[in-house]
Design an enzyme around this catalytic site. Structure first.
Site: not given
Length: 367
Positions: A54, A56, A167, A188, A204, A208, A211
């Protein structure tokens, strides 16, 4: 004696050190300075991620034995009071002979809090709340996870100026330009998990992944999370992700977030379609909105957001604009709810898992 203005200057330096730590993962980014009575910096340290010293302890390690006696520790988060992978930082400071500790934000962890009380009981002067607002903003994602027992949730969508995500025929590639899309990939990479619904996966077939502009994978990749009851084909792109995807049937979003939290996921990035996005908004589980606006008009009924439970104007979900960025021809609006949820989505025992010593169950944890 260090004056207030000097303490704030030193705390800002500690915050800048904390920024060196990993932004994702279960542990907070913490910075620490060890200074003498005149405010001269003797040593600096920061937390480099789960399993490492940590802040400290890291700062103290840069000093010879006894060099911290009578010194002041300036630390961005209350020193922990818990034994996990390492011992309590409060004890380390006491044993080093530090006689004053100044921190910005109290540790909300059920198991890790109490460091200030332990220090005071040992005769150490403790001052809390220095630059608390700045530190709260810096630690916003981790504090949400620690206090509410769930990841910090970012909801992203891209739309036309008239609020359409596609659309009339359902096509949506590409509403925004390359600069906006690269910004999404960068964000991401800064998240622990990316969430979509099965509808998005089936429609689609997204990879995921995060890139670069040349299509290569960035070094940090979010874990893909798919929510829904429909079957995802064996050859779906998401199944080729560097991390094995997690599948949840839903519809209890709070339970899903609690499970992700237990796996050590601190930041969740939602890229699902209007159905999933609307469900998270309606449930009050969104902490940050990223709205990419393209200077175009589509018309039709393919809205970026659907029913969120608002039937009258007095039920509207008011947001605060954090800031607006220009990305090529597009705008990115970053907004947050006016008030964070006040009711935890997990029990105190679950919330306790989000401590500075949290050890994620997933194998791809950064160390």
């Amino acid at each position: 004696m260090i004056q207030d203005t000097e303490r704030e200057h030193l705390m800002r330096r500690a915050l800048s050190l904390a920024a060196n730590g990993p932004a994702a993962g279960p542990n907070p980014r913490v910075g620490c300075l060890i200074v003498d009575a005149d405010g001269i910096v003797l040593a600096e340290g920061w937390h480099r991620g789960a399993g490492t010293a940590h802040a400290e302890v890291d700062a103290l390690a840069h000093l010879p034995a006894g060099a911290a006696r009578g010194a002041t520790a300036i630390v961005t988060l209350e020193p922990c009071n818990h034994t996990g992978r390492t011992g309590p930082c409060s004890v380390a400071l006491i044993e080093a002979g530090v006689n004053r500790v100044v921190y910005a934000v109290s540790d909300p962890g059920h198991a890790s809090s109490g460091g200030a009380e332990r220090l005071r009981a040992a005769g150490v002067e403790v001052v809390g709340g220095v630059l608390a607002a700045e530190a709260e903003a810096f630690l916003a994602d981790w504090l949400v996870a620690a206090r509410l027992g769930r990841p910090f949730v970012t909801l992203k969508w891209a739309s036309s100026l008239d609020g359409r995500a596609a659309a009339a025929d359902g096509s949506s590639r590409w509403i925004t330009g390359i600069d906006a899309r690269l910004d999404v990939h960068r964000r991401r990479a800064g998240s622990d998990a990316i969430l979509v619904g099965t509808g998005t996966v089936l429609a689609d077939d997204p990879a995921l992944t995060a890139r670069a502009d040349d299509g290569t994978l960035l070094s940090a990749q979010p874990i893909p999370v798919v929510i829904g009851t429909r079957t995802v084909p064996a050859d779906a792109a998401v199944r080729q992700h560097p991390h094995p995807p997690l599948f949840y049937p839903g519809p209890d979003l709070g339970a899903i977030l609690r499970d992700l939290h237990a796996r050590g996921i601190r930041r969740a990035f939602i890229e699902g379609g209007p159905g999933l996005a609307s469900a998270f908004v309606a449930a009050g589980l969104v902490d940050e909105y990223l709205v990419y606006l393209a200077p175009t008009l589509l018309g039709g009924d393919r809205l970026a957001l659907g029913d969120i439970g608002v039937t009258g104007i007095d039920e509207q979900r008011r947001l605060e604009i954090d800031h607006v960025e220009r990305l090529g021809d597009d705008l990115l609006v970053i907004a947050r709810p006016r008030a964070l949820p006040s009711t935890p989505t997990a029990s105190p025992e679950a919330t306790a898992a989000e401590t500075r010593h949290a050890e994620p169950a997933r194998t791809e944890t950064r160390t």
